[in-house]
Write an enzyme that holds these catalytic residues in place. Sequence first.
Site: not given
Length: 493
Positions: A158, A279, A285, A292
């Site tokens: 979980h 970024s 970043k 992804e």
Amino acid sequence: MRTDVVRLGRLSGERTGEMMRFLSSMRADRCIADADVLVDIAHVLMLDKQKIIDRDITKQLLQALLELHDEGVPDEAFDDRFEDVHAGIESILTEAVGADVGGRMHMGRSRNDEVATCIRMKLRDDILKQMAALLKVREVLVALAGQHIDSVMPGFTHLQHAQPTTLAHHLLSYEQAFSRDFDRLRDAYIRINQSPLGAAAFASTGYPINRELTARFLGFEGLVNNTMDAVASRDFALEALADLSILMANVSRLCEDLILWSTTFVAFVTLDDAFCSTSSIMPQKKNPDIAEIMRAKTGSVFGAYTGALITVKGLPMSYNRDLQELTPNIWRGMRDAKESLRLLIDMLSSATFDAVRMREEAGKGFSTATELADTLVRSYGLPFRTAHNIVGRAVQKGYLNLETLDTAARELEVDISFADKGLTQEKINEVLDVSYCVALRKAPGGPAPFATKIAIEECRKQLDTDSALIDERLAKLARAKDELIAEARRLVA
Ligand code: ARG
């Protein structure tokens, strides 16, 4: 301007460019053009051996076909003027050798069995490449596991700290999933590698063809026996896409772990800069973009699978042109999965795992409480549920020590004092230690270093077996192709 030789008889009238582009399968046919030339060569050789065409015709056809094989199929064969590459190649060939010769190549066959044969040939190559890439992913996972047998980390259920495990154990769980993905592709290959050639439109042909011979020439293991099934079925491709979809679901889960682990608040892994983007506004970043995109490609592969599945669901027997629209899904799904696997190999092997940080987290959230409950069972003969409740109540109090355990027992009306029974804080601390807990879990497949070493050995053996299978299949296909071309050259000489 070359004419489409297929269309000269039955139909008249010009078709607009828009119509032709709509009908054409040319873009996807680039994937099967080389296979198509081999299919042509095998078919012509068979026609010759069965004395369906004269040797003189055979020689001229083979000469032209060998040229296409050696030089590659020229761009003009892919012109939208032809509906597909089969018509394109036949038209080019006919122009080269004349209508009297070129017009005999298509005896006893149809584009329906031709395209099904080409797809199966290209797909089997792709499947073997996919299996090889998958093997590399598994090798990287096993190698990493070997380096992290003692790297204790939190295991989650979980997404909550659950019990300590090791990075090796975690990585090997993916290896096992990929090993099953490998098996599925391995099995799908068997059903793909059957020859539909000779089915012609669907009812075979009255010429005395030899289907076994073309099957052998093209490296197939057998025939798709029923000729209607041979042209109509695409379940072999659906199966491959389903297998790729399951595989990508596993890839996506691994990516999700890596994305999560590379966040600042988890910080278990640092992905190599090459696999990350920054970024345009936030100079600090570092984003895990490749992982992804991989996670998103999974959706694209599912899309290819469902697109293909839905294309066939309403089709009556046997061939329907709709099937043409299914084919690009195969290549798209294959490409996305293959590119993902290739990048995954390097993304994993260049990643740096932070064993110190993992250990730091491993014991949080009372992750070793199960072992304390087990200790109460072992030492004092309590039923597991009673021990589970006592430890749970102690956790509620915020600490696991002698005092909270005794209070918990009292509150739950269990007639026991652990202090009186001789339980010491030292013993409690010992069983709450993460390495102690991991080392105890040495059942087969468990995270204990003892069990992990055995698991890694088994993985390595399986990797050897699987690698040998790929080599064997590749060698068989290469041999068939070499023999086919050699035979064609021999007849031409
Ligand atoms: N381009 C077609 C396909 O991909 C080849 C078969 C065409 N057959 C036909 N009867 N029009 O399915």
